[in-house]
Design a protein around this motif. Structure first.
Motif, PDB file in Angstrom:
ATOM      1  N   GLU A  80      13.304  23.456 -34.533  1.00 17.33           N
ATOM      2  CA  GLU A  80      13.826  24.328 -35.595  1.00 17.33           C
ATOM      3  C   GLU A  80      13.126  24.101 -36.937  1.00 17.33           C
ATOM      4  OE1 GLU A  80      15.747  26.817 -34.969  1.00 17.33           O
ATOM      5  OE2 GLU A  80      16.486  26.255 -33.009  1.00 17.33           O
ATOM      6  N   GLN A  81      11.911  24.558 -37.001  1.00 17.08           N
ATOM      7  CA  GLN A  81      11.132  24.445 -38.227  1.00 17.08           C
ATOM      8  C   GLN A  81      10.953  25.816 -38.854  1.00 17.08           C
ATOM      9  OE1 GLN A  81       9.406  21.525 -39.727  1.00 17.08           O
ATOM     10  NE2 GLN A  81      11.272  20.919 -38.687  1.00 17.08           N
ATOM     11  N   LEU A  82      11.030  25.888 -40.176  1.00 14.33           N
ATOM     12  CA  LEU A  82      10.706  27.118 -40.875  1.00 14.33           C
ATOM     13  C   LEU A  82       9.193  27.281 -40.884  1.00 14.33           C
ATOM     14  CD1 LEU A  82      13.156  26.891 -43.902  1.00 14.33           C
ATOM     15  CD2 LEU A  82      13.341  28.386 -41.908  1.00 14.33           C
ATOM     16  N   SER A  83       8.736  28.507 -40.770  1.00 15.23           N
ATOM     17  CA  SER A  83       7.300  28.767 -40.752  1.00 15.23           C
ATOM     18  C   SER A  83       6.683  28.417 -42.102  1.00 15.23           C
ATOM     19  CB  SER A  83       7.041  30.246 -40.448  1.00 15.23           C
ATOM     20  OG  SER A  83       7.656  31.074 -41.416  1.00 15.23           O
ATOM     21  N   VAL A  84       5.403  28.092 -42.045  1.00 15.82           N
ATOM     22  CA  VAL A  84       4.666  27.863 -43.285  1.00 15.82           C
ATOM     23  C   VAL A  84       4.181  29.210 -43.787  1.00 15.82           C
ATOM     24  CG1 VAL A  84       3.934  25.548 -42.647  1.00 15.82           C
ATOM     25  CG2 VAL A  84       2.433  27.471 -42.170  1.00 15.82           C
ATOM     26  N   GLY A  85       3.841  29.259 -45.043  1.00 18.45           N
ATOM     27  CA  GLY A  85       3.325  30.497 -45.625  1.00 18.45           C
ATOM     28  C   GLY A  85       1.872  30.702 -45.265  1.00 18.45           C
ATOM     29  N   ARG A  86       1.307  31.731 -45.824  1.00 14.50           N
ATOM     30  CA  ARG A  86      -0.085  32.038 -45.527  1.00 14.50           C
ATOM     31  C   ARG A  86      -1.031  30.958 -46.048  1.00 14.50           C
ATOM     32  NH1 ARG A  86       3.106  35.791 -45.547  1.00 14.50           N
ATOM     33  NH2 ARG A  86       3.513  35.773 -47.744  1.00 14.50           N
ATOM     34  N   ASP A  87      -0.507  30.068 -46.895  1.00 12.82           N
ATOM     35  CA  ASP A  87      -1.332  28.954 -47.356  1.00 12.82           C
ATOM     36  C   ASP A  87      -1.415  27.852 -46.301  1.00 12.82           C
ATOM     37  OD1 ASP A  87       1.162  27.732 -47.444  1.00 12.82           O
ATOM     38  OD2 ASP A  87       1.136  27.385 -49.591  1.00 12.82           O
ATOM     39  N   GLY A  88      -0.629  27.954 -45.242  1.00 10.94           N
ATOM     40  CA  GLY A  88      -0.678  26.982 -44.160  1.00 10.94           C
ATOM     41  C   GLY A  88       0.047  25.684 -44.446  1.00 10.94           C
ATOM     42  N   VAL A  89       0.652  25.566 -45.606  1.00 11.09           N
ATOM     43  CA  VAL A  89       1.299  24.314 -45.985  1.00 11.09           C
ATOM     44  C   VAL A  89       2.747  24.525 -46.409  1.00 11.09           C
ATOM     45  CG1 VAL A  89       1.186  22.336 -47.551  1.00 11.09           C
ATOM     46  CG2 VAL A  89      -0.924  23.372 -46.725  1.00 11.09           C
ATOM     47  N   THR A  90       2.961  25.406 -47.356  1.00 11.82           N
ATOM     48  CA  THR A  90       4.272  25.603 -47.957  1.00 11.82           C
ATOM     49  C   THR A  90       5.187  26.397 -47.036  1.00 11.82           C
ATOM     50  OG1 THR A  90       3.161  25.706 -50.086  1.00 11.82           O
ATOM     51  CG2 THR A  90       5.452  26.407 -50.014  1.00 11.82           C
ATOM     52  N   PRO A  91       6.371  25.883 -46.728  1.00 11.62           N
ATOM     53  CA  PRO A  91       7.294  26.674 -45.902  1.00 11.62           C
ATOM     54  C   PRO A  91       7.651  27.978 -46.617  1.00 11.62           C
ATOM     55  CG  PRO A  91       8.062  24.416 -46.107  1.00 11.62           C
ATOM     56  CD  PRO A  91       6.913  24.578 -47.062  1.00 11.62           C
ATOM     57  N   ASP A  92       7.644  29.078 -45.855  1.00 10.07           N
ATOM     58  CA  ASP A  92       8.028  30.352 -46.470  1.00 10.07           C
ATOM     59  C   ASP A  92       9.374  30.842 -45.963  1.00 10.07           C
ATOM     60  OD1 ASP A  92       7.462  31.380 -43.940  1.00 10.07           O
ATOM     61  OD2 ASP A  92       5.905  32.740 -44.617  1.00 10.07           O
ATOM     62  N   GLY A  93       9.885  30.230 -44.905  1.00 10.40           N
ATOM     63  CA  GLY A  93      11.210  30.592 -44.426  1.00 10.40           C
ATOM     64  C   GLY A  93      11.307  31.962 -43.799  1.00 10.40           C
ATOM     65  N   ALA A  94      10.173  32.627 -43.553  1.00 13.48           N
ATOM     66  CA  ALA A  94      10.211  33.961 -42.970  1.00 13.48           C
ATOM     67  C   ALA A  94      10.588  33.928 -41.499  1.00 13.48           C
ATOM     68  CB  ALA A  94       8.868  34.655 -43.146  1.00 13.48           C
ATOM     69  N   LEU A  95      10.214  32.859 -40.817  1.00  9.18           N
ATOM     70  CA  LEU A  95      10.468  32.729 -39.383  1.00  9.18           C
ATOM     71  C   LEU A  95      11.042  31.350 -39.099  1.00  9.18           C
ATOM     72  CD1 LEU A  95       6.989  34.082 -38.309  1.00  9.18           C
ATOM     73  CD2 LEU A  95       9.134  35.328 -38.074  1.00  9.18           C
ATOM     74  N   LEU A  96      11.881  31.277 -38.110  1.00  9.63           N
ATOM     75  CA  LEU A  96      12.419  30.007 -37.657  1.00  9.63           C
ATOM     76  C   LEU A  96      11.825  29.729 -36.287  1.00  9.63           C
ATOM     77  CD1 LEU A  96      14.344  27.670 -38.233  1.00  9.63           C
ATOM     78  CD2 LEU A  96      16.132  28.991 -37.105  1.00  9.63           C
ATOM     79  N   LEU A  97      11.052  28.663 -36.188  1.00 14.65           N
ATOM     80  CA  LEU A  97      10.324  28.354 -34.964  1.00 14.65           C
ATOM     81  C   LEU A  97      11.110  27.368 -34.114  1.00 14.65           C
ATOM     82  CD1 LEU A  97       6.866  27.830 -36.672  1.00 14.65           C
ATOM     83  CD2 LEU A  97       7.897  29.943 -35.849  1.00 14.65           C
ATOM     84  N   ASP A  98      11.052  27.555 -32.795  1.00 15.30           N
ATOM     85  CA  ASP A  98      11.733  26.621 -31.902  1.00 15.30           C
ATOM     86  C   ASP A  98      11.150  25.221 -32.064  1.00 15.30           C
ATOM     87  OD1 ASP A  98      13.377  28.594 -30.877  1.00 15.30           O
ATOM     88  OD2 ASP A  98      12.149  28.936 -29.098  1.00 15.30           O
ATOM     89  N   ILE A  99       9.819  25.133 -31.967  1.00 17.63           N
ATOM     90  CA  ILE A  99       9.128  23.847 -32.068  1.00 17.63           C
ATOM     91  C   ILE A  99       7.841  24.085 -32.851  1.00 17.63           C
ATOM     92  CG2 ILE A  99       8.028  21.969 -30.768  1.00 17.63           C
ATOM     93  CD1 ILE A  99       9.800  22.980 -28.327  1.00 17.63           C
ATOM     94  N   ALA A 100       7.565  23.245 -33.824  1.00 14.84           N
ATOM     95  CA  ALA A 100       6.336  23.395 -34.602  1.00 14.84           C
ATOM     96  C   ALA A 100       5.762  22.030 -34.926  1.00 14.84           C
ATOM     97  CB  ALA A 100       6.611  24.174 -35.882  1.00 14.84           C
ATOM     98  N   GLY A 101       4.446  21.970 -35.005  1.00 19.98           N
ATOM     99  CA  GLY A 101       3.748  20.745 -35.363  1.00 19.98           C
ATOM    100  C   GLY A 101       2.329  21.069 -35.784  1.00 19.98           C
TER     101      GLY A 101
END
Length: 175
Positions: A80-101
């Protein structure tokens, strides 16, 4: 406007940003900063209960198998990770991912345990929301590993599951 209106406007805003439409400004200029903030807050409020939900057995088993893979991670996979923004670093909260790393090589990885609600009946094609999610993840720089529930159910034991995941990771260009 109702909260649902704000949430929908936030989705339109991120969609316009993701796909570089409307001058890549989203709804900025069409809405005031205060209105955009209200939309973002309504979206975050909707996401909160999802973040607090219990994970399914399916999600937990995929997560356990991912953690056992012979992959070196810069950022260990998390549930349950929030997606990163288009900068690849900062969470943007647009999507909720099952698993992210993030792998040691810096590759963003999203692993989605796709249950029955991600697929149409009777043909089994992807639902529109899932297609959007996949495109939005690509825009954000993620390599997507999708694990359909019916394929996972056929696998028996840790060895089969890890072998399956490694094939999926290879197909996604992660390893």
């Amino acid at each position: 406007m109702a909260a649902e209106d704000h949430r929908q406007l936030w989705q339109v805003h991120t969609w316009l940003l993701d796909f570089q439409l409307a001058g890549a400004q989203g709804l900025q200029g069409s809405l005031t900063e205060q209105q955009l903030q209200q939309c973002w807050a309504a979206w975050q409020q909707q996401m909160q209960p999802t973040l607090e939900q219990q994970h399914t057995e399916f999600q937990r088993s995929v997560f356990a198998a991912v953690r056992q893979l012979p992959i070196t991670w810069q950022q260990q996979p998390q549930l349950e990770q929030l997606s990163v923004g288009r900068d690849g670093v900062t969470p943007d909260g647009a999507l909720l991912l099952d698993i992210a790393g993030r792998t040691a090589a810096g590759v963003l990885v999203a692993v989605e345990a796709d249950g029955p609600t991600h697929f149409r009946e009777p043909d089994g094609g992807l639902m529109g929301t899932t297609q959007y999610r996949n495109r939005a993840l690509a825009v954000r720089g993620y390599r997507l590993v999708s694990v359909p529930w019916w394929e996972w159910a056929k696998l028996r034991g840790d060895a089969q599951r890890q072998q399956y995941l490694m094939q999926q990771f290879e197909q996604a260009g992660v390893v």
